[in-house]
Each structure stands twice: as structure tokens, then as C-alpha cells.
Design a protein around this motif. Structure first.
Motif, PDB file in Angstrom:
ATOM      1  N   GLY A   1      49.114  49.575  14.499  1.00  0.00           N
ATOM      2  CA  GLY A   1      49.102  49.488  15.959  1.00  0.00           C
ATOM      3  C   GLY A   1      47.711  49.748  16.496  1.00  0.00           C
ATOM      4  O   GLY A   1      46.890  50.403  15.858  1.00  0.00           O
TER       5      GLY A   1
ATOM      6  N   PRO B   1      52.630  45.463  15.103  1.00  0.00           N
ATOM      7  CA  PRO B   1      53.407  44.486  14.335  1.00  0.00           C
ATOM      8  C   PRO B   1      54.858  44.479  14.808  1.00  0.00           C
ATOM      9  O   PRO B   1      55.390  45.503  15.238  1.00  0.00           O
ATOM     10  CB  PRO B   1      53.320  44.998  12.893  1.00  0.00           C
ATOM     11  CG  PRO B   1      52.217  45.989  12.874  1.00  0.00           C
ATOM     12  CD  PRO B   1      52.088  46.525  14.257  1.00  0.00           C
ATOM     13  N   SER B   2      55.471  43.307  14.753  1.00  0.00           N
ATOM     14  CA  SER B   2      56.884  43.184  15.086  1.00  0.00           C
ATOM     15  C   SER B   2      57.493  42.166  14.132  1.00  0.00           C
ATOM     16  O   SER B   2      56.790  41.545  13.341  1.00  0.00           O
ATOM     17  CB  SER B   2      57.070  42.744  16.543  1.00  0.00           C
ATOM     18  OG  SER B   2      56.660  41.405  16.700  1.00  0.00           O
ATOM     19  N   GLU B   3      58.774  41.984  14.239  1.00  0.00           N
ATOM     20  CA  GLU B   3      59.452  41.035  13.371  1.00  0.00           C
ATOM     21  C   GLU B   3      58.910  39.632  13.624  1.00  0.00           C
ATOM     22  O   GLU B   3      58.967  39.120  14.732  1.00  0.00           O
ATOM     23  CB  GLU B   3      60.948  41.064  13.648  1.00  0.00           C
ATOM     24  CG  GLU B   3      61.736  40.198  12.707  1.00  0.00           C
ATOM     25  CD  GLU B   3      63.231  40.296  12.980  1.00  0.00           C
ATOM     26  OE1 GLU B   3      63.895  39.259  12.822  1.00  0.00           O
ATOM     27  OE2 GLU B   3      63.699  41.381  13.344  1.00  0.00           O
TER      28      GLU B   3
ATOM     29  N   TRP C   1      53.535  39.866  16.054  1.00  0.00           N
ATOM     30  CA  TRP C   1      53.053  41.066  16.738  1.00  0.00           C
ATOM     31  C   TRP C   1      53.612  41.076  18.147  1.00  0.00           C
ATOM     32  O   TRP C   1      54.072  40.065  18.660  1.00  0.00           O
ATOM     33  CB  TRP C   1      51.518  41.060  16.826  1.00  0.00           C
ATOM     34  CG  TRP C   1      50.863  41.233  15.508  1.00  0.00           C
ATOM     35  CD1 TRP C   1      50.482  42.397  14.916  1.00  0.00           C
ATOM     36  CD2 TRP C   1      50.509  40.199  14.587  1.00  0.00           C
ATOM     37  NE1 TRP C   1      49.917  42.151  13.691  1.00  0.00           N
ATOM     38  CE2 TRP C   1      49.922  40.804  13.465  1.00  0.00           C
ATOM     39  CE3 TRP C   1      50.636  38.811  14.605  1.00  0.00           C
ATOM     40  CZ2 TRP C   1      49.447  40.081  12.382  1.00  0.00           C
ATOM     41  CZ3 TRP C   1      50.178  38.092  13.528  1.00  0.00           C
ATOM     42  CH2 TRP C   1      49.589  38.722  12.436  1.00  0.00           C
ATOM     43  N   ARG C   2      53.533  42.238  18.772  1.00  0.00           N
ATOM     44  CA  ARG C   2      53.981  42.369  20.162  1.00  0.00           C
ATOM     45  C   ARG C   2      52.866  43.046  20.957  1.00  0.00           C
ATOM     46  O   ARG C   2      52.376  44.106  20.583  1.00  0.00           O
ATOM     47  CB  ARG C   2      55.257  43.186  20.232  1.00  0.00           C
ATOM     48  CG  ARG C   2      55.856  43.233  21.620  1.00  0.00           C
ATOM     49  CD  ARG C   2      57.365  43.437  21.489  1.00  0.00           C
ATOM     50  NE  ARG C   2      58.018  43.531  22.768  1.00  0.00           N
ATOM     51  CZ  ARG C   2      58.574  42.515  23.405  1.00  0.00           C
ATOM     52  NH1 ARG C   2      58.550  41.317  22.874  1.00  0.00           N
ATOM     53  NH2 ARG C   2      59.166  42.687  24.562  1.00  0.00           N
TER      54      ARG C   2
ATOM     55  N   ASP D   1      55.263  38.374  23.005  1.00  0.00           N
ATOM     56  CA  ASP D   1      55.350  38.211  21.555  1.00  0.00           C
ATOM     57  C   ASP D   1      54.233  37.285  21.106  1.00  0.00           C
ATOM     58  O   ASP D   1      53.913  36.301  21.781  1.00  0.00           O
ATOM     59  CB  ASP D   1      56.708  37.634  21.158  1.00  0.00           C
ATOM     60  CG  ASP D   1      57.833  38.628  21.374  1.00  0.00           C
ATOM     61  OD1 ASP D   1      57.637  39.819  21.071  1.00  0.00           O
ATOM     62  OD2 ASP D   1      58.915  38.221  21.846  1.00  0.00           O
TER      63      ASP D   1
ATOM     64  N   THR E   1      52.123  44.796  24.374  1.00  0.00           N
ATOM     65  CA  THR E   1      52.740  45.420  25.533  1.00  0.00           C
ATOM     66  C   THR E   1      51.636  46.038  26.370  1.00  0.00           C
ATOM     67  O   THR E   1      50.567  46.381  25.851  1.00  0.00           O
ATOM     68  CB  THR E   1      53.765  46.507  25.144  1.00  0.00           C
ATOM     69  OG1 THR E   1      53.119  47.482  24.330  1.00  0.00           O
ATOM     70  CG2 THR E   1      54.952  45.910  24.418  1.00  0.00           C
TER      71      THR E   1
END
Length: 174
Positions: free
Chosen positions: A20, A55-57, A60-61, A92, A63
Motif C-alpha cells: 500500500g 492491491p485488490s482482487e 489495485w484500488r 479500481d 481511494t
């Protein structure tokens, strides 16, 4: 047509994100003036963006939260209209597929399509300014300002002018 440089830029390589990454962007007055010009604002007195990339599924995300004090011009009276913005957002991100790796991106009607990451980097400054632009009223109107429809002009008949030139019965005969 030339592509101009964005008024605010903070490029992050995706390999720097790791678990992150957090950034706070608080541009100086000169940069805020450039942002104001690019968004057709009378002024941008304060602007701060707090951003996180993680990181996200499937990618990446991004915010964040943007806070700004700006002045728009009323679309009717052209008078200054102060605007305070405090808005959270989430986007996303997915890696753009290369020619050798044609990946499929699943898009549902419930969620917006993810933004594509090209060349393994994203520009957080561009996202911050984009979110500011999306937060502005596209038709700012000062409270109480009303548009009054001007009266419709009388029907214009091209023959009306000619009929005034034509001598009337008994006129012009001598």
C-alpha cells in the motif's frame, strides 16, 4: 493539436505500491492557479488530496478524499460563487493487457469499469484534479438567481417589408 502537461502531476510506479502507498497532495498557490485555469474556476484558494493505492482482487484500488475551497462564476449573473468540496472516492485500477498477454476484464453493470494502468504507472495528481472536476457543479447558479426567458419575437414575415413599400389604393396615383 498538442497535449498540454497536467497542472498537477505525481507519478507512481505500480512496483512502488507494495502492500500500500499513501500520499497527501497539497499543491502550492502557483499550481492551484494552473488547476483553476484548467477547470475554468475564478480561483482555487485551497486544495488537498489524500490518496491511497493498495492491491485488490484483480489489480489495485485507489481511494481518496479531496478537500477544496474554490470560487466558480454563477452561470446566470457571472457573480463569484464560493464552493466548498469535501468528497471521498474510490477507483479500481487494472494493468493494461499487452499484445502478448490479451487479458479479459470483467465489467458488471453494477460497477464502473476499472481504469487501465499503462506503462506500469499512474499519475495521482491527474486523478486528484479529475475528482475535483467531477465535484464541481457544471452549471453553477447563485441562490435566488433565475433565468427569465426573453419574450418571443413577433413572427418575422419576409413579405411584411415588401407590403409596406407597395402603394396602397389611392396613394401615389396622381
Amino acid at each position: 493539436m498538442t497535449v498540454s502537461e497536467p497542472p498537477l502531476s505525481d507519478i507512481v510506479r505500480m512496483n512502488q505500491v507494495g502492500a500500500g502507498l499513501s500520499r497527501v497532495l497539497a499543491p502550492p498557490a502557483e499550481t492551484r492557479r494552473a488547476i483553476a485555469r484548467s477547470l475554468d474556476l475564478a480561483s482555487l484558494d485551497a486544495f488537498e488530496a489524500r490518496l491511497e493505492v493498495a492491491p485488490s482482487e484483480g489489480g489495485w484500488r485507489l481511494t481518496g478524499r479531496i478537500m477544496a475551497e474554490a470560487v466558480q462564476n454563477c452561470g446566470l449573473t457571472l457573480e463569484p460563487l464560493p464552493v466548498s468540496i469535501d468528497r471521498a472516492f474510490a477507483i479500481d485500477l487494472v494493468e493494461a493487457a499487452g499484445e502478448d498477454d490479451p487479458a479479459e476484464i470483467e465489467v458488471s453493470l453494477e460497477h464502473e469499469a476499472p481504469d487501465l494502468i499503462e506503462d506500469g504507472r499512474i499519475d495521482l495528481g491527474v486523478y486528484a484534479v479529475e475528482q475535483l472536476a467531477l465535484s464541481l457543479d457544471p452549471f453553477p447558479r447563485k441562490p435566488g438567481a433565475e433565468f427569465v426567458q426573453p419574450p418571443e419575437p413577433a413572427e418575422i414575415n419576409p413579405f411584411a417589408v415588401l407590403s409596406r413599400l407597395k402603394p396602397r389604393d389611392g396613394e401615389g396615383q396622381g
